[in-house]
Write an enzyme that holds these catalytic residues in place. Structure first.
Site, PDB file in Angstrom:
ATOM      1  N   HIS A   1       0.822  -1.211   0.000  1.00 41.95           N
ATOM      2  CA  HIS A   1       0.000   0.000   0.000  1.00 41.95           C
ATOM      3  C   HIS A   1       0.852   1.255   0.000  1.00 41.95           C
ATOM      4  O   HIS A   1       1.918   1.298   0.619  1.00 41.95           O
ATOM      5  CB  HIS A   1      -0.909  -0.001   1.232  1.00 41.95           C
ATOM      6  CG  HIS A   1      -1.969  -1.066   1.180  1.00 41.95           C
ATOM      7  ND1 HIS A   1      -3.064  -0.964   0.357  1.00 41.95           N
ATOM      8  CD2 HIS A   1      -2.077  -2.254   1.824  1.00 41.95           C
ATOM      9  CE1 HIS A   1      -3.812  -2.060   0.508  1.00 41.95           C
ATOM     10  NE2 HIS A   1      -3.235  -2.860   1.388  1.00 41.95           N
TER      11      HIS A   1
ATOM     12  N   LYS B   1     -10.949  -1.632   3.186  1.00 40.91           N
ATOM     13  CA  LYS B   1     -10.664  -1.103   1.850  1.00 40.91           C
ATOM     14  C   LYS B   1     -11.541  -1.731   0.786  1.00 40.91           C
ATOM     15  O   LYS B   1     -11.513  -1.324  -0.355  1.00 40.91           O
ATOM     16  CB  LYS B   1      -9.191  -1.317   1.529  1.00 40.91           C
ATOM     17  CG  LYS B   1      -8.261  -0.566   2.473  1.00 40.91           C
ATOM     18  CD  LYS B   1      -6.814  -0.668   2.018  1.00 40.91           C
ATOM     19  CE  LYS B   1      -5.850  -0.133   3.069  1.00 40.91           C
ATOM     20  NZ  LYS B   1      -5.607  -1.085   4.175  1.00 40.91           N
TER      21      LYS B   1
ATOM     22  N   CYS C   1       6.075 -29.221 -13.067  1.00 48.27           N
ATOM     23  CA  CYS C   1       4.764 -28.568 -13.160  1.00 48.27           C
ATOM     24  C   CYS C   1       4.690 -27.884 -14.510  1.00 48.27           C
ATOM     25  O   CYS C   1       5.376 -26.902 -14.757  1.00 48.27           O
ATOM     26  CB  CYS C   1       4.602 -27.546 -12.040  1.00 48.27           C
ATOM     27  SG  CYS C   1       3.210 -26.418 -12.275  1.00 48.27           S
TER      28      CYS C   1
ATOM     29  N   CYS D   1       2.124 -26.407 -16.060  1.00 50.86           N
ATOM     30  CA  CYS D   1       1.368 -25.151 -16.190  1.00 50.86           C
ATOM     31  C   CYS D   1       2.232 -23.939 -15.844  1.00 50.86           C
ATOM     32  O   CYS D   1       2.139 -22.902 -16.465  1.00 50.86           O
ATOM     33  CB  CYS D   1       0.129 -25.164 -15.303  1.00 50.86           C
ATOM     34  SG  CYS D   1      -0.994 -26.530 -15.629  1.00 50.86           S
TER      35      CYS D   1
ATOM     36  N   CYS E   1       1.074 -32.560 -11.627  1.00 49.17           N
ATOM     37  CA  CYS E   1       2.373 -32.629 -10.951  1.00 49.17           C
ATOM     38  C   CYS E   1       2.319 -33.181  -9.544  1.00 49.17           C
ATOM     39  O   CYS E   1       3.338 -33.566  -9.002  1.00 49.17           O
ATOM     40  CB  CYS E   1       3.061 -31.268 -10.966  1.00 49.17           C
ATOM     41  SG  CYS E   1       2.246 -30.007  -9.961  1.00 49.17           S
TER      42      CYS E   1
END
Lengths: 414, 473
Positions: free
Chosen positions: B49, B249, B397, B399, B439
């Protein structure tokens, strides 16, 4: 490195495509396979039912794969294993990575045969917790059939796709209790024979128009709440049923793995989730072909092999003689047709052409109309279902004056 | 005997431990879960922030702005992904535009640099997918995004590389005060320390009570999120907020450092500290997000999750020594806690070192080696790494293109991963579009080999979360 043809993927599609390309005269073929063994997902499909159409024999997945592996070996077709294709350009440059590093192969033609992946539970927006014991049906199949591990003892399956049905039986045979299979649609997307042989024969209930609305369990799954859904797939209050289970299997659809296809700059068909192809299974980029589950999800591997052979032969012809003269006409989805493959047909083709398609709803006494603008041809089927791909054949004469091929299916509600 | 026991291995505990490791102190980090970053530091928006939201003069404002200033450097040293993507607060209509000016003034008073009110046109130029109904926006160029658990692992790992010791599965159930502190875990282990730092997040009030300190209470607000696949990358460039309300927020739409799009959090006052997702959450998130942005590809949703945000009854950070024990409370670290973490770490370590009369070490190394960016390296660099270690040429993995080399690194480097989630959060294996379908069996096998355990012992995230519950066939 230079190659005439690079086949991406050594599953049933890639192997059949490579063999067909070789037999059509293109000997300089390389198959790139990411796993340590070729054969794709067939390696873990130890149930039978493969090859009935193609070989007239009832084979297991590994047996079916072996037939193609043996043919590839006989021809000396090179399969580069443990190698991951990380990039593909429109100029047919294939980037690979393996233990020896990153390298590029320049190909005259590329055949995409990467297969598909399972849609994950995460895509379903199911309420509740995220404990251990939630896995896709294919992952469970790998654990059971390859690793010798039983994921759980009390199982609820969401989705009645073929892998889910097969796993319902498989887990039951290994001693797990499969409590039910829930299917959000009013019909199963699996083969009728799988519902009979995997659920009915074992007394496993199939709840159509039902879904899981909540998952429970902090560490390992402890239960699910199932509810009936209305025609908009929204849960109907008051229909909730609770099941105590330690495992939830998801068999909620397959998605062609087209990340490389997109990287090459190809657009995907929103209906098939694969590339747009013509009758040669050539994509919109000259010299890049696609076949098998990367192109559209098949229910029988026999049709994958058939499609891959078309792509393999066409790629060999392309390498030999360049892009052939084509006059493409669109294949249009009419009433009750969810997609047609190929999406366009070359009316200059000298032989007959087979068009594959899926229906949206199950019908009996179905009448299939293929409208070409130059006439309408009618085909009949006793029954059609979304889970079972249909095909029709149009002869060269029927296509020569065609402007399109629009397929519609009408019939009685089943 | 330790000098300091840091209780809680969230981002605050990890940052405090890292800063304490700069001193000549023996540091223990106690964590009740099987891994660091198991609470709010795991399920978090990951926002750095700018600092226009916190009330002037509050600790939140001070540490937010200071933490924001430190974040890029800390991430650079620790090899953590950080991006200065800017924040945008949307206003819908005159009244909310007024609030933007209030935020601008507050931010400037807090020392936030570069704040600017954007016209509708300027907003759409920056964020073409911002809602067509937005009338103006506040732009904060110092807003950023970071991987919250990546930062936690890296800070704790760096502390450990510099001598701190990590005790996972150490659920503190009893604290005895004498000449020193004797700290007992639920499973009967004991650790002795001169001083303790309480940064137990949602459990901070409970921990304080073990030391006889009842000076504050902690409440819990649940936040639910949905995450879109990297196919949605580019939807928004900045983190997109609406104007804040009393409940916080609100829902935001933000890119993540890993090219996903994150939508959330909701705010559910439940005080149950549990992280299940309500059935109503999805419709709420989707409708709120649609009111903020056009063209959101909800079809690319890959997962949904919930986190618990701890807040205290004082509605500001508690950063003070307890009156009841040799204990420093770093509690009630609600948003902007992640942003503030580097500054809080520094502050608490300085206070603690002064209290114990500790000197700075000469051999502290602030750098941590990370392969986390392997997939982002150039081919030449990748080839160098693969040549030295061929495991980096093996993708596990598919992806997220995570290699075996990275997984082994996660299982070996401090703090070592011990679970499937531990590997996932450190490497992204299983975080992509297939959500570990392909995976997970390979990762499980790698954990077995590396840790010398059987497949039935591998858990998702610690106690009783076994991946395989049906036994071997």
């Amino acid at each position: 490195m230079n190659r005439d043809i690079v086949v991406i993927g050594g599953g049933p599609a890639g192997l059949a495509a490579a063999i067909a390309a070789y037999d059509a005269g293109c000997k300089n073929v390389l198959v790139v396979e990411r796993e340590s063994e070729a054969g794709g997902v067939l390696k873990q499909c130890i149930h039978s039912g493969f090859g009935l159409t193609r070989f007239g024999e009832n084979l297991t997945g590994p047996e079916y794969a072996h037939r193609f592996l043996a043919e590839a070996e006989k021809r000396g077709i090179e399969i580069l294993k443990n190698t991951f294709v990380t990039g593909l350009s429109a100029q047919k440059e294939v980037t690979c990575m393996n233990e020896s590093g990153i390298f590029r192969i320049r190909a005259k033609a590329v055949i995409l045969a990467m297969g598909c992946r399972e849609r994950s539970k995460g895509a379903l927006n199911i309420a509740g917790t995220r404990p251990a014991g939630l896995l896709s049906a294919g992952t469970a199949q790998k654990y059971v059939n390859i690793k010798g591990l039983l994921p759980g003892k009390r199982v609820v399956i969401l989705g009645s796709g073929d892998i889910g049905l097969i796993m319902a039986r498989r887990l039951t045979l290994e001693g797990a209790k499969v409590l039910c299979v829930c299917e959000i649609m009013p019909h199963s997307s699996g083969l009728r024979r799988n519902i009979a042989q995997c659920l009915d024969d074992f007394g496993i209930p199939l709840y159509l128009s039902h879904t899981i609305v909540e998952i429970e369990g902090d560490t390992r799954a402890s239960g699910v709440t199932v509810a009936a859904v209305d025609e908009n797939k929204n849960p109907v209050p008051g229909t909730e049923k609770h099941f105590d289970c330690d495992t939830v299997l998801f068999s909620v659809g397959l998605i062609p793995e087209n990340e490389l296809t997109k990287r090459a700059g190809l657009r995907l068909d929103g209906r098939t989730k694969g590339a747009f192809v013509d009758g040669d299974r050539e994509t919109q980029i000259e010299g890049i072909f696609a076949c098998g589950n990367v192109l559209h999800v098949h229910d029988l591997v026999d049709f994958v092999s058939e499609e891959a052979e078309i792509a393999g032969r066409a790629a060999a012809a392309y390498v030999r003689g360049g892009e052939k003269q084509k006059e493409l006409i669109p294949a249009e989805c009419g009433e009750n047709v969810s997609y047609i493959l190929p999406q366009s047909v070359n009316k200059k083709e000298s032989g007959a052409q087979k068009l594959f398609f899926r229906v949206k709803r199950a019908l009996k006494n179905a009448v299939i109309e293929a409208e070409t603008g130059a006439g309408t041809k009618v085909f009949r089927r006793i029954a059609v279902a979304p889970g079972e791909m249909e095909n029709i054949v149009l002869s060269a004469e029927e296509l020569v004056n065609a402007q399109k091929v629009k397929i519609s299916v009408r019939g009685e509600q089943r | 005997m330790f000098d300091v026991a840091v209780i809680g291995a969230g981002v605050i505990g990890a940052m405090i431990a890292r800063e304490l490791a700069r001193y000549d102190l023996r540091v223990a980090v106690l964590e009740k879960e099987a891994d660091a970053a198991a609470g709010a530091s795991r399920a978090n928006s990951g926002i750095v922030h700018a600092g226009f939201d916190a009330a002037e003069g509050s600790l939140k404002a001070k540490f937010n702005v200071e933490g924001n200033r430190l974040m890029a450097g800390v991430c650079e040293e620790l090899g953590v992904e950080y991006k200065n993507n800017g924040s945008v607060v949307l206003a819908f209509g005159k009244e909310q535009e007024g609030t933007l000016h209030t935020l601008l003034r507050r931010g400037e008073a807090n020392g936030v640099k570069g704040l600017k009110i954007l016209s509708r046109e300027e907003l759409f130029e920056r964020e073409p997918n911002a809602s067509r109904n937005a009338t103006a926006a506040l732009f904060a160029p110092t807003g950023g995004i970071v991987c919250p658990y990546g930062l936690t692992f890296a800070a704790l790992g760096n502390a450990m590389d510099n001598g701190a010791e990590f005790f996972p599965d150490f659920e503190l159930v009893r604290a005895e005060k004498g000449d020193t502190l004797r700290l007992f875990s639920a499973d009967g282990r004991e650790i002795e320390a001169k001083y303790a730092v309480n940064c137990a997040g949602a459990g901070a009030a409970k921990i304080a009570r073990l030391f006889g300190d009842t000076s504050f209470t902690i409440g819990a607000r649940k936040g639910e999120y949905i995450l879109l696949d990297s196919a949605a990358d580019g939807l928004v460039k900045s983190t997109v907020f609406t104007v804040p309300t009393a409940a916080g927020k609100g829902v935001l739409v933000t890119p993540t450092v890993d090219q996903n799009v994150l939508i959330g959090p909701t705010s559910v006052e439940e005080n149950t500290f549990e992280t299940s997702i309500r059935r109503a959450a999805f419709a709420e998130l989707i409708s709120k997000a649609k009111a903020m942005c056009e063209n959101i590809p909800f079809g690319e949703t890959i997962t949904s999750f919930a986190g618990v945000r701890a807040y205290c009854d004082r509605h500001d950070f508690i950063l003070e020594e307890s009156a009841a024990a040799p204990l420093f409370n770093a509690a009630g670290i609600e948003s902007p806690g992640l942003t503030s973490a580097p500054a809080i770490g520094r502050y608490v370590a300085e206070k603690t070192a002064a209290r114990l009369g500790a000197k700075r070490k000469e051999n502290f190394s602030p750098k941590r080696k990370s392969y986390f960016f392997f997939r982002k390296l150039s081919d030449e660099k990748k080839n160098e790494i693969i040549a030295a270690d061929p495991d980096f040429g093996k993708i596990v993995c598919r992806c997220e293109s995570v290699t075996l080399g990275e997984i082994l690194y996660a299982l070996r480097a401090n703090p070592p991963a011990r679970t499937i989630d531990g590997v996932k959060l450190r490497t992204r294996a299983g975080m992509g579009r297939c959500q570990s379908g392909f995976c997970q069996p390979s990762v499980l096998e790698t954990i077995c080999k590396e840790r010398g355990i059987g497949p039935l012992e591998v858990t998702k995230n610690g106690k009783h979360s076994e991946i395989i519950a049906g036994g071997e066939i």
